[in-house]
Design a protein around this motif. Structure first.
Motif, PDB file in Angstrom:
ATOM      1  N   ALA A  16     -24.338 -62.109   4.759  1.00 46.46           N
ATOM      2  CA  ALA A  16     -25.109 -62.930   3.736  1.00 46.46           C
ATOM      3  C   ALA A  16     -25.357 -62.375   2.488  1.00 46.46           C
ATOM      4  CB  ALA A  16     -26.541 -63.247   4.300  1.00 46.46           C
ATOM      5  N   PRO A  17     -25.403 -62.924   1.256  1.00 48.44           N
ATOM      6  CA  PRO A  17     -25.554 -62.347  -0.204  1.00 48.44           C
ATOM      7  C   PRO A  17     -27.089 -62.043  -0.411  1.00 48.44           C
ATOM      8  CG  PRO A  17     -25.263 -64.706  -0.460  1.00 48.44           C
ATOM      9  CD  PRO A  17     -25.193 -64.546   1.048  1.00 48.44           C
ATOM     10  N   PHE A  18     -27.112 -61.161  -1.203  1.00 42.59           N
ATOM     11  CA  PHE A  18     -28.714 -60.623  -1.583  1.00 42.59           C
ATOM     12  C   PHE A  18     -28.693 -60.123  -3.136  1.00 42.59           C
ATOM     13  CE2 PHE A  18     -32.090 -57.764  -2.037  1.00 42.59           C
ATOM     14  CZ  PHE A  18     -33.180 -58.601  -1.740  1.00 42.59           C
ATOM     15  N   LYS A  19     -29.534 -60.555  -3.724  1.00 43.96           N
ATOM     16  CA  LYS A  19     -29.753 -60.097  -5.270  1.00 43.96           C
ATOM     17  C   LYS A  19     -31.335 -60.111  -5.446  1.00 43.96           C
ATOM     18  CE  LYS A  19     -28.458 -59.702  -9.824  1.00 43.96           C
ATOM     19  NZ  LYS A  19     -27.567 -60.367 -11.022  1.00 43.96           N
ATOM     20  N   SER A  20     -31.973 -59.014  -5.504  1.00 41.53           N
ATOM     21  CA  SER A  20     -33.764 -59.043  -5.314  1.00 41.53           C
ATOM     22  C   SER A  20     -33.969 -59.677  -6.763  1.00 41.53           C
ATOM     23  CB  SER A  20     -33.988 -57.774  -5.239  1.00 41.53           C
ATOM     24  OG  SER A  20     -33.559 -56.854  -6.353  1.00 41.53           O
ATOM     25  N   GLN A  21     -33.343 -59.594  -7.644  1.00 37.06           N
ATOM     26  CA  GLN A  21     -34.008 -60.031  -8.980  1.00 37.06           C
ATOM     27  C   GLN A  21     -32.864 -60.596  -9.966  1.00 37.06           C
ATOM     28  OE1 GLN A  21     -36.779 -58.021 -12.018  1.00 37.06           O
ATOM     29  NE2 GLN A  21     -34.624 -58.070 -13.169  1.00 37.06           N
ATOM     30  N   ASN A  22     -32.773 -61.891 -10.145  1.00 39.31           N
ATOM     31  CA  ASN A  22     -31.881 -62.399 -11.010  1.00 39.31           C
ATOM     32  C   ASN A  22     -32.422 -62.913 -12.332  1.00 39.31           C
ATOM     33  OD1 ASN A  22     -29.170 -63.083 -10.845  1.00 39.31           O
ATOM     34  ND2 ASN A  22     -29.267 -64.281  -8.931  1.00 39.31           N
ATOM     35  N   MET A  23     -31.693 -62.586 -13.432  1.00 38.82           N
ATOM     36  CA  MET A  23     -32.211 -63.102 -14.743  1.00 38.82           C
ATOM     37  C   MET A  23     -30.926 -64.212 -15.175  1.00 38.82           C
ATOM     38  SD  MET A  23     -33.257 -61.441 -18.432  1.00 38.82           S
ATOM     39  CE  MET A  23     -34.888 -60.711 -17.688  1.00 38.82           C
ATOM     40  N   SER A  24     -31.427 -65.504 -15.029  1.00 39.68           N
ATOM     41  CA  SER A  24     -30.467 -66.354 -15.554  1.00 39.68           C
ATOM     42  C   SER A  24     -31.250 -67.696 -15.624  1.00 39.68           C
ATOM     43  CB  SER A  24     -29.252 -66.342 -14.180  1.00 39.68           C
ATOM     44  OG  SER A  24     -28.311 -67.462 -14.793  1.00 39.68           O
ATOM     45  N   ASN A  25     -30.685 -68.653 -16.621  1.00 36.31           N
ATOM     46  CA  ASN A  25     -31.297 -70.085 -16.597  1.00 36.31           C
ATOM     47  C   ASN A  25     -30.241 -70.941 -15.547  1.00 36.31           C
ATOM     48  OD1 ASN A  25     -33.436 -70.128 -17.634  1.00 36.31           O
ATOM     49  ND2 ASN A  25     -32.654 -69.775 -19.970  1.00 36.31           N
ATOM     50  N   ASN A  26     -29.329 -70.279 -15.168  1.00 41.78           N
ATOM     51  CA  ASN A  26     -28.424 -71.177 -14.269  1.00 41.78           C
ATOM     52  C   ASN A  26     -28.809 -71.130 -12.689  1.00 41.78           C
ATOM     53  OD1 ASN A  26     -26.142 -72.767 -14.184  1.00 41.78           O
ATOM     54  ND2 ASN A  26     -24.823 -71.080 -13.434  1.00 41.78           N
ATOM     55  N   SER A  27     -29.500 -72.005 -12.292  1.00 40.61           N
ATOM     56  CA  SER A  27     -30.075 -71.760 -10.921  1.00 40.61           C
ATOM     57  C   SER A  27     -29.687 -73.144 -10.042  1.00 40.61           C
ATOM     58  CB  SER A  27     -31.558 -71.759 -11.172  1.00 40.61           C
ATOM     59  OG  SER A  27     -32.135 -72.961 -11.677  1.00 40.61           O
ATOM     60  N   GLY A  28     -29.948 -73.074  -8.987  1.00 38.01           N
ATOM     61  CA  GLY A  28     -29.724 -74.110  -8.325  1.00 38.01           C
ATOM     62  C   GLY A  28     -30.979 -74.349  -6.971  1.00 38.01           C
ATOM     63  N   ILE A  29     -30.830 -75.340  -5.994  1.00 42.65           N
ATOM     64  CA  ILE A  29     -31.895 -75.811  -5.224  1.00 42.65           C
ATOM     65  C   ILE A  29     -31.295 -75.558  -3.929  1.00 42.65           C
ATOM     66  CG2 ILE A  29     -33.390 -77.630  -4.592  1.00 42.65           C
ATOM     67  CD1 ILE A  29     -33.881 -76.365  -7.005  1.00 42.65           C
ATOM     68  N   THR A  30     -32.071 -74.957  -2.861  1.00 46.97           N
ATOM     69  CA  THR A  30     -31.894 -74.826  -1.527  1.00 46.97           C
ATOM     70  C   THR A  30     -32.131 -76.286  -0.898  1.00 46.97           C
ATOM     71  OG1 THR A  30     -34.118 -74.052  -0.622  1.00 46.97           O
ATOM     72  CG2 THR A  30     -32.498 -72.387  -1.673  1.00 46.97           C
ATOM     73  N   PRO A  31     -31.751 -76.472   0.429  1.00 42.52           N
ATOM     74  CA  PRO A  31     -32.216 -77.719   1.223  1.00 42.52           C
ATOM     75  C   PRO A  31     -33.617 -77.802   1.337  1.00 42.52           C
ATOM     76  CG  PRO A  31     -30.277 -76.645   2.244  1.00 42.52           C
ATOM     77  CD  PRO A  31     -30.678 -75.504   1.233  1.00 42.52           C
ATOM     78  N   GLU A  32     -34.509 -76.899   1.146  1.00 42.95           N
ATOM     79  CA  GLU A  32     -35.862 -76.604   1.424  1.00 42.95           C
ATOM     80  C   GLU A  32     -36.360 -77.260   0.151  1.00 42.95           C
ATOM     81  OE1 GLU A  32     -34.173 -73.894   4.257  1.00 42.95           O
ATOM     82  OE2 GLU A  32     -34.460 -74.077   2.206  1.00 42.95           O
ATOM     83  N   GLY A  33     -35.535 -77.381  -0.935  1.00 42.08           N
ATOM     84  CA  GLY A  33     -36.144 -77.694  -2.328  1.00 42.08           C
ATOM     85  C   GLY A  33     -36.809 -76.490  -3.175  1.00 42.08           C
ATOM     86  N   LEU A  34     -36.339 -75.256  -2.801  1.00 43.70           N
ATOM     87  CA  LEU A  34     -36.486 -74.141  -3.411  1.00 43.70           C
ATOM     88  C   LEU A  34     -35.512 -73.651  -4.319  1.00 43.70           C
ATOM     89  CD1 LEU A  34     -38.270 -72.285  -0.430  1.00 43.70           C
ATOM     90  CD2 LEU A  34     -39.475 -73.627  -2.200  1.00 43.70           C
ATOM     91  N   GLU A  35     -35.824 -73.065  -5.606  1.00 43.38           N
ATOM     92  CA  GLU A  35     -35.098 -72.758  -6.590  1.00 43.38           C
ATOM     93  C   GLU A  35     -34.701 -71.136  -6.396  1.00 43.38           C
ATOM     94  OE1 GLU A  35     -34.846 -72.922 -11.464  1.00 43.38           O
ATOM     95  OE2 GLU A  35     -36.940 -73.195 -10.192  1.00 43.38           O
ATOM     96  N   MET A  36     -33.386 -70.843  -6.749  1.00 41.19           N
ATOM     97  CA  MET A  36     -32.612 -69.614  -6.594  1.00 41.19           C
ATOM     98  C   MET A  36     -31.528 -69.592  -7.501  1.00 41.19           C
ATOM     99  SD  MET A  36     -30.735 -69.697  -2.887  1.00 41.19           S
ATOM    100  CE  MET A  36     -29.854 -68.302  -3.151  1.00 41.19           C
ATOM    101  N   GLY A  37     -30.919 -68.365  -7.775  1.00 41.38           N
ATOM    102  CA  GLY A  37     -29.903 -68.145  -8.676  1.00 41.38           C
ATOM    103  C   GLY A  37     -28.644 -68.779  -8.301  1.00 41.38           C
ATOM    104  N   ARG A  38     -27.810 -69.364  -9.125  1.00 37.51           N
ATOM    105  CA  ARG A  38     -26.501 -69.939  -8.922  1.00 37.51           C
ATOM    106  C   ARG A  38     -25.673 -69.157  -8.285  1.00 37.51           C
ATOM    107  NH1 ARG A  38     -24.713 -74.607  -7.698  1.00 37.51           N
ATOM    108  NH2 ARG A  38     -26.298 -75.218  -8.557  1.00 37.51           N
ATOM    109  N   ALA A  39     -25.689 -67.768  -8.623  1.00 40.20           N
ATOM    110  CA  ALA A  39     -24.594 -66.837  -8.059  1.00 40.20           C
ATOM    111  C   ALA A  39     -24.984 -66.670  -6.730  1.00 40.20           C
ATOM    112  CB  ALA A  39     -24.539 -65.424  -8.979  1.00 40.20           C
ATOM    113  N   GLN A  40     -26.084 -66.587  -6.135  1.00 40.10           N
ATOM    114  CA  GLN A  40     -26.176 -66.466  -4.629  1.00 40.10           C
ATOM    115  C   GLN A  40     -26.107 -67.602  -3.767  1.00 40.10           C
ATOM    116  OE1 GLN A  40     -28.159 -64.571  -6.931  1.00 40.10           O
ATOM    117  NE2 GLN A  40     -26.525 -63.136  -6.214  1.00 40.10           N
ATOM    118  N   ILE A  41     -26.107 -68.754  -4.526  1.00 47.35           N
ATOM    119  CA  ILE A  41     -25.731 -70.108  -3.901  1.00 47.35           C
ATOM    120  C   ILE A  41     -24.241 -69.960  -3.610  1.00 47.35           C
ATOM    121  CG2 ILE A  41     -25.694 -72.675  -4.196  1.00 47.35           C
ATOM    122  CD1 ILE A  41     -28.241 -72.574  -5.424  1.00 47.35           C
ATOM    123  N   VAL A  42     -23.695 -69.626  -4.610  1.00 53.88           N
ATOM    124  CA  VAL A  42     -22.009 -69.490  -4.734  1.00 53.88           C
ATOM    125  C   VAL A  42     -21.718 -68.636  -3.524  1.00 53.88           C
ATOM    126  CG1 VAL A  42     -19.972 -68.743  -5.871  1.00 53.88           C
ATOM    127  CG2 VAL A  42     -21.583 -70.298  -6.798  1.00 53.88           C
TER     128      VAL A  42
END
Length: 500
Positions: A37-63
C-alpha cells in the motif's frame, strides 16, 4: 536481513519523480504477491480525488493505490493541504475539510497532524505486508527539519529504509545527491540505502562513470537510471506537468485544438490527461487572453479559489476573449469552479474563499452559485442521454439552474442510488458546465462531448487505459532498475518471500 514493513521514497527536490517511483514499486511488488500500500503523511496539492467512502485524498496516492491493485483509502494520505492563495490553504484531515489555515496556523498544529499521520500509518501497516512511503519536496530542507512530518521523522516512526530519487534532466545530479546527504544528520544519512536517477536522456552507457563516481563518493549503490519516457502517462501530483503541453503558436493546425485556461488556482488538471493522449487532437493550456479562434473548444477548469480566479479572468481581459469565442460559435465548457464562473454570480456569505461577498460571473449560463459548507465529496455515476459514465465531485456550495437543461442525470453518489441532476447546457448548445471531474475518462461520454464541440471522426481506440499505463510503467521501471539489489539493500521481505 531483518524484515522491513516499509520503504520510503524521498527526493532531492520537488518533481524529481518520487510519485512515479512509488507507483512503480507498488505495481512491481503487488505483481510479486506482496500486499503493498502507498502512504504519504502530508500532501500539498489541489489535484485530489475521492475514495469509495466519499472522502478526499491526494491524487498521487490514489494512483499508487490503483498501481498496487487495491482500493484507495484516506489512511494513505491523512493530511492534504489545498492552497487557496499565497499564504493560506484548506486542511483536509482524514478525508474531511478540517480548517482553513495560514502557514503559521498550520505549523502551530504540526504535533496534531503528525500524531494523526502516525496513527494512519499504523492502521495501514496492520492491513498490508508492506507500505511504500513517499516524501515531500527535498528531504534535506535544513530549516524545515524540526517541523517536518513527511520525510525522515515519518520514516523513523516506520523504521523505513530510504531510497533517494534525483532528477538528472534538471542538471546537477551529482550535487543533488551528494549535497542532500551532506545536509542530513548522521542518523538520517544512514537511513538512505541507495539512489534512483530519473529522467535520463541519451545513451545510458555513457553515464557509467557517473554512477561509479556517485557510488564511490557516497558508499551507497545507484539502483538504476530511468530514461525519459513519453510512451505512457501516469497522473501527476504537481501542476508543473502542464508545461509539457504545446503553446498556441506550436499547435499543429491540421488537427482540431482544445484550449484549457490556466487559472492561477487551477485544480484537478488531470481531468485533461485523456484529451492530451488522443493523437488526433491538440491540447494547450493557455494563460494569456487573445484570439481563441484556433480552438474548437475552450475549457475553464476547476479552481481552489473560484472568486479570485473569476476576478483574474476579468482583470486580465479574459472575459472579452471568452465572450468573443462564444459569439463566434465556439464551444465552451466549465468544470467545477469553471462551471461556477459561467453563471451569473458566485455568492460567498460565509467568506469561505476570502472576504464575504458576491462576485459577478461571466453570465453565459443561467445558474447561480452559493458557496457554503459542508464540502461535497462524492464518487458519482451518471448518464448523458442514456450513455453511462463515472466521475467524482469535489466542491463547496450549490449551484441553482434557472433555465437551460441539465447536463447529466445522476444515478448514484458514493454507491447510494439517487435521482438528481448535474450541470447545465445553455439553450444555444455551445456553453455547458458540470461539477463532474473525470468525465473524459469514459470513452462514449468523451466522444459525445467531442461531437458537441464539433470534433468528429476522432479515433479513440488507441487511447491507453490506466491499466495499460501502469503495465508500461512497471516494464519501464523493471528494465532499468535492479529491483533485486534494491530489495536486498532495503531488507524487503514482506509477506511471502519475493524475488526479482
Amino acid at each position: 536481513m531483518k524484515k522491513t514493513d516499509a520503504i520510503a521514497v524521498f527526493g532531492t527536490g520537488s518533481d524529481v519523480g518520487k510519485s512515479i517511483v512509488n507507483a512503480a514499486l507498488c505495481r512491481s511488488l503487488a505483481d510479486r504477491g506482496v500486499g503493498v500500500a502507498p502512504f504519504k503523511s502530508q500532501n500539498m496539492s489541489n489535484n485530489s480525488g475521492i475514495t469509495p467512502e466519499g472522502l478526499e485524498m491526494g491524487r498521487a496516492q490514489i494512483v499508487q493505490a490503483q498501481a498496487a491493485r487495491i482500493v484507495p483509502h484516506v489512511d494513505m494520505n491523512p493530511v492534504l493541504l489545498k492552497p487557496t492563495g499565497e499564504m493560506g490553504c484548506q486542511v483536509v484531515l482524514n478525508g474531511r475539510a478540517f480548517a482553513n489555515a495560514t502557514a503559521l496556523d498550520y505549523h502551530r498544529k504540526k504535533e496534531l497532524y503528525f500524531k494523526e499521520s502516525c496513527l494512519a500509518y499504523d492502521r495501514l501497516k496492520s492491513r498490508y505486508d508492506l507500505v511504500v512511503m513517499e516524501g515531500a519536496g527535498s528531504c534535506a530542507e535544513v530549516n524545515l527539519m524540526p517541523s517536518d512530518i513527511v520525510n525522515f521523522p515519518m520514516a523513523a516512526h516506520a523504521k523505513a529504509p530510504v531510497i533517494l530519487v534525483a532528477d538528472i534532466h534538471r542538471g546537477g545530479v551529482f550535487g543533488q545527491i551528494v549535497g542532500t546527504l551532506a545536509c542530513l544528520p548522521d542518523a538520517f544519512r544512514d537511513m538512505v540505502k541507495g539512489f534512483i536517477i530519473n529522467r535520463f536522456r541519451g545513451d545510458i552507457t555513457l553515464f557509467r562513470d557517473g554512477i561509479e563516481w556517485i557510488e564511490k563518493q557516497t558508499g551507497k549503490p545507484v539502483f538504476g537510471v530511468l530514461p525519459w519516457y513519453s510512451h505512457f502517462r501516469i497522473d501527476a501530483e504537481d501542476s508543473v506537468e502542464i508545461e509539457c503541453c504545446p503553446s498556441i503558436t506550436a499547435l499543429d493546425r491540421k488537427k482540431p485544438a482544445i484550449g484549457v485556461i490556466r487559472l492561477p488556482h487551477i485544480s484537478n488538471f488531470t481531468d485533461f490527461h485523456t484529451l492530451a493522449s488522443i493523437d488526433g487532437i491538440e491540447l494547450a493550456f493557455v494563460d494569456r487572453p487573445g484570439d481563441l479562434s484556433v480552438f474548437k473548444a475552450v475549457i475553464i477548469p476547476g479552481s481552489k479559489n473560484t472568486r479570485a480566479d473569476m476576478d483574474w479572468l476579468r482583470s486580465s481581459c479574459w472575459e472579452e476573449s471568452i465572450q468573443t469565442h462564444v459569439k463566434n460559435q465556439g464551444c465552451l465548457l466549465g468544470i467545477c469552479g469553471g462551471y461556477q464562473m459561467l453563471g451569473t454570480a458566485i455568492e460567498d456569505p460565509q467568506g469561505l474563499e476570502g472576504d464575504p461577498g458576491t462576485t459577478r460571473g461571466l453570465g453565459l449560463l443561467p445558474v447561480k452559485t452559493i458557496l457554503q459548507a459542508p464540502k461535497t465529496t462524492t464518487l458519482s455515476a451518471f448518464e448523458w442521454d442514456t450513455i453511462p459514465g463515472e466521475g467524482y465531485e469535489i466542491h463547496m456550495g450549490e449551484t441553482q439552474r434557472t433555465a437551460g437543461s441539465a447536463f447529466f442525470t445522476l444515478i448514484s453518489r458514493n454507491q447510494q442510488p439517487c435521482t438528481d441532476f448535474d450541470g447545465c447546457i445553455a439553450d444555444n448548445g455551445q456553453v455547458a458546465g458540470t461539477y463532474m471531474h473525470g468525465l473524459f475518462d469514459t470513452p462514449l461520454i468523451l466522444k459525445k462531448w467531442l461531437n458537441m464541440a464539433g470534433i468528429k471522426d476522432i479515433d479513440l481506440s488507441n487511447v491507453p487505459s490506466k491499466e495499460q499505463n501502469y503495465a508500461q510503467l512497471k516494464d519501464h521501471f523493471e528494465r532499468y532498475v535492479n529491483l533485486g539489489q534494491l530489495l536486498d539493500a532495503t531488507g524487503v521481505r514482506a509477506g511471502r518471500q519475493i524475488s526479482a
